[in-house]
Design a protein around this motif. Structure first.
Motif, short mmCIF file in Angstrom:
data_model
loop_
_atom_site.label_atom_id
_atom_site.label_comp_id
_atom_site.label_asym_id
_atom_site.label_seq_id
_atom_site.Cartn_x
_atom_site.Cartn_y
_atom_site.Cartn_z
N SER A 3 2.67 5.77 -11.29
CA SER A 3 1.66 5.16 -10.55
C SER A 3 1.62 5.43 -9.04
CB SER A 3 2.20 3.56 -10.72
OG SER A 3 3.44 3.38 -9.95
N PHE A 4 2.76 5.85 -8.59
CA PHE A 4 2.49 6.60 -7.42
C PHE A 4 1.57 7.77 -7.19
CE2 PHE A 4 3.41 9.32 -3.57
CZ PHE A 4 3.36 8.28 -2.56
N LEU A 5 1.65 8.55 -8.35
CA LEU A 5 0.97 10.00 -8.37
C LEU A 5 -0.73 9.39 -8.67
CD1 LEU A 5 3.49 12.42 -9.77
CD2 LEU A 5 2.65 12.32 -7.83
N LYS A 6 -0.68 8.56 -9.50
CA LYS A 6 -2.06 8.18 -10.01
C LYS A 6 -2.81 7.59 -8.99
CE LYS A 6 -1.21 7.05 -14.81
NZ LYS A 6 -1.33 5.90 -16.05
N LEU A 7 -2.15 6.82 -8.14
CA LEU A 7 -2.68 6.24 -6.92
C LEU A 7 -2.85 7.33 -5.83
CD1 LEU A 7 -3.71 3.65 -5.20
CD2 LEU A 7 -1.26 3.45 -4.45
N PHE A 8 -2.12 8.15 -5.54
CA PHE A 8 -1.99 9.35 -4.73
C PHE A 8 -3.43 10.29 -5.07
CE2 PHE A 8 -1.66 13.73 -3.35
CZ PHE A 8 -1.42 13.76 -1.91
N LEU A 80 1.32 5.19 0.71
CA LEU A 80 2.65 4.52 0.95
C LEU A 80 2.24 3.22 1.59
CD1 LEU A 80 4.90 7.09 2.50
CD2 LEU A 80 5.29 6.02 0.45
N LEU A 81 1.23 3.17 2.38
CA LEU A 81 0.85 1.78 3.21
C LEU A 81 0.28 1.03 2.13
CD1 LEU A 81 -0.68 3.13 6.42
CD2 LEU A 81 1.40 1.82 6.18
N PHE A 86 0.26 -3.87 -1.11
CA PHE A 86 0.11 -4.35 -2.61
C PHE A 86 0.90 -4.28 -3.53
CE2 PHE A 86 -4.18 -3.54 -0.26
CZ PHE A 86 -4.64 -4.69 -0.35
N LYS A 87 2.20 -4.28 -3.34
CA LYS A 87 3.21 -4.00 -4.09
C LYS A 87 3.48 -5.33 -4.91
CE LYS A 87 7.26 -5.84 -1.44
NZ LYS A 87 8.30 -5.41 -0.88
#
Length: 89
Positions: A3-8, A80-81, A86-87
């Protein structure tokens, strides 16, 4: 991590597109209101890496690879922010 890579990736594409829009609004349009919007758009997108140098990441007089690396670092910080703010609980 997925999900981090998708968001990035999403933020990277969005910031490149918004950066182009900001440049268009500040350089190509002579309406004062749109010029101001473009300026503030570029200011928001450029933070926090523009605190190091005002020309970073979009107006830096560096090679293309270095400029893309600066944008990637900036997008990484934004990702990251975004995840911290929004975690999911």
């Amino acid at each position: 991590m997925k999900s981090f890579l998708k968001l990035f990736t999403f933020l990277f594409i969005a910031e490149i597109a918004l950066g182009m829009l900001g440049v268009f609004l500040t350089q190509g349009v002579y309406v004062n209101f749109l010029n101001t919007i473009g300026y503030y758009l570029m200011l928001i997108i450029s933070l926090p890496i523009s605190l190091i140098d005002r020309s970073y990441p979009f107006y830096a007089p560096v090679p293309l690879f270095t400029a893309l690396a600066l944008v990637a670092i900036n997008v990484f910080i934004h990702t990251l922010l975004f995840r911290l703010i929004f975690k999911k609980k």
